[in-house]
Design a protein around this motif. Structure first.
Motif, PDB file in Angstrom:
ATOM      1  N   GLY A   1       0.890  -1.205  -0.127  1.00 39.76           N
ATOM      2  CA  GLY A   1      -0.088  -0.057   0.121  1.00 39.76           C
ATOM      3  C   GLY A   1       0.802   1.439   0.064  1.00 39.76           C
ATOM      4  O   GLY A   1       0.046   2.396  -0.181  1.00 39.76           O
ATOM      5  N   LEU A   2       2.185   1.099  -0.150  1.00 39.77           N
ATOM      6  CA  LEU A   2       3.154   2.385   0.204  1.00 39.77           C
ATOM      7  C   LEU A   2       2.781   3.155  -1.070  1.00 39.77           C
ATOM      8  O   LEU A   2       2.841   4.249  -1.051  1.00 39.77           O
ATOM      9  CB  LEU A   2       4.358   1.801   0.493  1.00 39.77           C
ATOM     10  N   PRO A   3       2.969   2.475  -2.398  1.00 38.46           N
ATOM     11  CA  PRO A   3       2.851   3.528  -3.510  1.00 38.46           C
ATOM     12  C   PRO A   3       1.401   4.339  -3.498  1.00 38.46           C
ATOM     13  O   PRO A   3       1.445   5.355  -4.033  1.00 38.46           O
ATOM     14  CB  PRO A   3       3.008   2.417  -4.595  1.00 38.46           C
ATOM     15  N   ALA A   4       0.334   3.675  -3.193  1.00 37.22           N
ATOM     16  CA  ALA A   4      -0.816   4.359  -3.112  1.00 37.22           C
ATOM     17  C   ALA A   4      -0.777   5.532  -2.102  1.00 37.22           C
ATOM     18  O   ALA A   4      -1.459   6.663  -2.405  1.00 37.22           O
ATOM     19  CB  ALA A   4      -1.911   3.374  -2.835  1.00 37.22           C
ATOM     20  N   GLY A   5      -0.090   5.318  -1.016  1.00 40.62           N
ATOM     21  CA  GLY A   5       0.126   6.227   0.216  1.00 40.62           C
ATOM     22  C   GLY A   5       1.001   7.396  -0.342  1.00 40.62           C
ATOM     23  O   GLY A   5       0.335   8.592  -0.236  1.00 40.62           O
ATOM     24  N   VAL A   6       1.919   7.246  -1.030  1.00 39.98           N
ATOM     25  CA  VAL A   6       2.757   8.177  -1.737  1.00 39.98           C
ATOM     26  C   VAL A   6       2.002   8.945  -2.631  1.00 39.98           C
ATOM     27  O   VAL A   6       1.987  10.172  -2.901  1.00 39.98           O
ATOM     28  CB  VAL A   6       4.003   7.442  -2.264  1.00 39.98           C
ATOM     29  N   GLY A   7       1.282   8.170  -3.669  1.00 44.59           N
ATOM     30  CA  GLY A   7       0.563   8.889  -4.515  1.00 44.59           C
ATOM     31  C   GLY A   7      -0.480   9.721  -4.021  1.00 44.59           C
ATOM     32  O   GLY A   7      -0.798  10.949  -4.577  1.00 44.59           O
ATOM     33  N   ASN A   8      -1.388   9.404  -3.011  1.00 44.14           N
ATOM     34  CA  ASN A   8      -2.003  10.326  -2.369  1.00 44.14           C
ATOM     35  C   ASN A   8      -1.926  11.642  -1.663  1.00 44.14           C
ATOM     36  O   ASN A   8      -2.161  12.657  -1.608  1.00 44.14           O
ATOM     37  CB  ASN A   8      -2.906   9.476  -1.286  1.00 44.14           C
ATOM     38  N   THR A   9      -0.605  11.398  -1.168  1.00 42.69           N
ATOM     39  CA  THR A   9       0.365  12.498  -0.607  1.00 42.69           C
ATOM     40  C   THR A   9       0.427  13.447  -1.827  1.00 42.69           C
ATOM     41  O   THR A   9       0.612  14.701  -1.439  1.00 42.69           O
ATOM     42  CB  THR A   9       1.559  12.096  -0.020  1.00 42.69           C
TER      43      THR A   9
END
Length: 438
Positions: free
Chosen positions: A197-205
Motif C-alpha cells: 500500500g506504500l505506492p498508493a500512500g505516496v500517490g495520495n500524498t
C-alpha cells in the motif's frame, strides 16, 4: 577475491530455496487479495472506504493489505489468527493443562497448542464473517448504491464459508513461510500488506500536495519526522543490555575447560512488533463491528475509539505495555537461563548461581522491558498524533513504520545468520553487517 554479499546468496542453495519460498508465498498472498468474495459490489464498497480511510477501517485495511477494501477472499487477513493466538496464550497462563502442554510436553505439546489456535481461528472467523455479512447488507456507498447485490442467508453463508477458507489459507501460508522460508511468516504477511500500500500512500500524498491541501513545508516536515522515527527504531531495535558471565575453569580428562568471559544479551525490545499488532487487533475488533451496525450506542462507542482520540491512545498504550511484558515472559524464561548458566559452570560476577541469578536476570529484564514498552508506545502513538495535527495522510503511522523496520531488520539478520554460519560475508558486506541482533 571475496564475493559481495548479494553474490554469496547464489552460493547457498538452502538459503536461495528459502528466499524463493518466501517470495513465492508472498506473491500468492498478494494475488489472493484481488480475488473478490461473491455477491458484493466492490466499486460501491471502495467508495465507502474512500470516506473512512482515516478511521479504524483504514488501519484494518492496511493490515489486511487492501483485502478488506476489495472484500477479497483474504479480507480478514491474518487478524483472526492473531486474535486466537492472544486468547490461547492468555489461557496458557491460567490453565494448568495448557501450561503443562507448553512447558513439559515439548514439541508434541506445542503442536497441540498450535492445533487449538487453528480451531480458535476458524471459530473467530465464522463469527466475524457472520457479523460482517449482516453489516454489509445494511451498508450503502456515498452515492446510495447498495454494497450487497442480493441480501439474505445465501449471501451470509457464502461470505462465512469464503472468509473462513481464505483466513485458513492465509494462516497456512504464514506457517509455511515460517517453516520453509526466512523470518516469521505472520509478520511478513502483515509487512507485505503495508509495503504493497506504500505506492498508493505516496500517490495520495502528492495528490494532496497538487490540490493545495498539503504544503511543501508540511511535506518536508513529515518526511524529516519519518526519517527521525525510523532512525530511532533502528537504534532501539539494536540496543541491548549485556550481562557479563564468567565461566570457572574445570578439568575434563586431561584438558582444561572454561575460564573465559562472555555475556548474556538482553534486547531492549524483546517482544518485537508483536505487542502493537496484538493491541491493534483487540481495539479494532469491537470498533469494526460497531462500524457495521447502525445501533446508536455502538456508533457512539466507535466514535470514542478514534485513532487520534485520547481514550483510544490510552488503551493502546496500556495494551502495548501489557503485551510487552506478557510476550517477553512467554518467549524468555529467566529461570531456565539461570539453570543453564549454573549447569555449564558459569556465574554472573557478584551474583550467586541459581535462584539469585534468576532474580537478578528477572529484575534487569523487567527494567529494560519497561523502557522497551515505553519506546514502542511512543513510536506507535506520537507519529499518529503529530501527523494528524499537521493534516498529513494517516497512512504514515508509527505502527506501520515499526512493523516495516522491525520485520526488515529481523529478515536481514536471519539472512546474515545463514551467510555467517557458512563463512561468507553478510548480505551488505563487512561494513553493513547488522550488529546487536541475536
Amino acid at each position: 577475491m571475496a564475493l559481495s554479499g548479494v553474490e554469496n546468496l547464489a552460493r547457498l542453495p538452502e538459503l536461495k530455496k528459502r528466499l524463493l519460498w518466501t517470495l513465492g508465498l508472498l506473491a500468492f498472498y498478494r494475488v489472493g487479495i484481488h480475488v473478490p468474495t461473491p455477491g458484493v459490489d466492490t466499486a460501491a464498497l471502495q467508495d465507502f472506504f474512500a470516506q473512512v480511510s482515516n478511521t479504524l477501517f483504514g488501519i484494518f485495511n492496511m493490515f489486511s493489505g487492501g483485502g478488506l477494501e476489495n472484500f477479497s477472499i483474504f479480507a480478514l487477513g491474518i487478524m483472526p489468527y492473531i486474535s486466537a493466538s492472544i486468547i490461547i496464550q492468555l489461557l496458557t497462563v491460567v490453565s494448568p493443562e495448557l501450561k503443562r502442554l507448553a512447558k513439559e510436553e515439548g514439541a508434541a505439546g506445542r503442536k497441540k497448542i498450535t492445533q487449538y489456535t487453528r480451531y480458535g481461528t476458524v471459530l473467530i472467523t465464522v463469527v466475524q464473517g457472520l457479523f460482517i455479512a449482516i453489516g454489509l447488507e445494511n451498508m450503502q456507498s456515498p452515492t446510495g448504491a447498495p454494497v450487497v447485490l442480493a441480501a439474505g442467508w445465501g449471501f451470509r453463508l457464502t461470505t462465512i464459508i469464503t472468509l473462513t477458507a481464505g483466513t485458513v489459507l492465509v494462516m497456512w501460508l504464514g506457517e509455511q513461510m515460517t517453516e520453509r522460508g526466512i523470518g516469521n511468516g505472520i509478520s511478513l504477511i502483515i509487512f507485505g500488506g503495508i509495503v504493497a500500500g506504500l505506492p498508493a500512500g505516496v500517490g495520495n500524498t502528492f495528490q494532496l500536495l497538487g490540490a493545495g491541501e498539503l504544503t511543501v513545508f508540511i511535506l518536508l516536515l513529515l518526511l524529516a519526522f519519518m526519517v527521525a522515527v525510523m532512525v530511532g527504531i533502528v537504534y532501539m531495535e539494536r540496543s541491548q543490555r549485556r550481562i557479563p558471565i564468567q565461566y570457572a575453569k574445570r578439568m575434563v580428562g586431561r584438558r582444561m575447560y572454561g575460564g573465559q568471559t562472555t555475556h548474556l544479551p538482553l534486547r531492549v525490545n524483546t517482544a518485537g512488533v508483536i505487542p502493537p499488532i496484538f493491541a491493534s487487533s483487540i481495539l479494532m475488533f469491537p470498533a469494526t463491528l460497531a462500524q457495521f451496525s447502525q445501533v446508536d450506542w455502538l456508533q457512539d462507542a466507535a466514535a470514542l475509539f478514534s485513532p487520534t482520540g485520547i481514550l483510544y491512545n490510552v488503551f493502546f498504550v496500556a495494551l502495548i505495555i501489557f503485551f510487552c511484558f506478557f510476550y517477553t515472559a512467554i518467549i524468555f524464561d529467566p529461570k531456565d537461563i539461570a539453570e543453564n548458566i549454573k549447569k555449564q559452570g558459569g556465574f554472573i560476577p557478584g551474583i550467586r548461581p541459581g535462584a539469585k541469578t534468576h532474580e537478578y536476570i528477572d529484575r534487569v529484564l523487567a527494567r529494560i522491558t519497561l523502557w522497551g514498552a515505553l519506546y514502542i508506545s511512543a513510536v506507535c502513538v506520537l507519529p499518529v498524533l503529530f501527523v494528524s495535527k499537521l493534516g498529513g495522510p494517516f497512512y504514515f503511522g508509527g505502527t506501520s513504520l515499526l512493523i516495516v523496520v522491525g520485520v526488515s531488520m529481523d529478515f536481514m539478520s536471519q539472512i546474515e545468520s545463514y551467510l555467517i554460519s557458512r563463512q561468507y560475508e553478510g548480505l551488505m558486506g563487512k561494513q553493513g553487517r547488522i550488529k546487536g541482533r541475536r
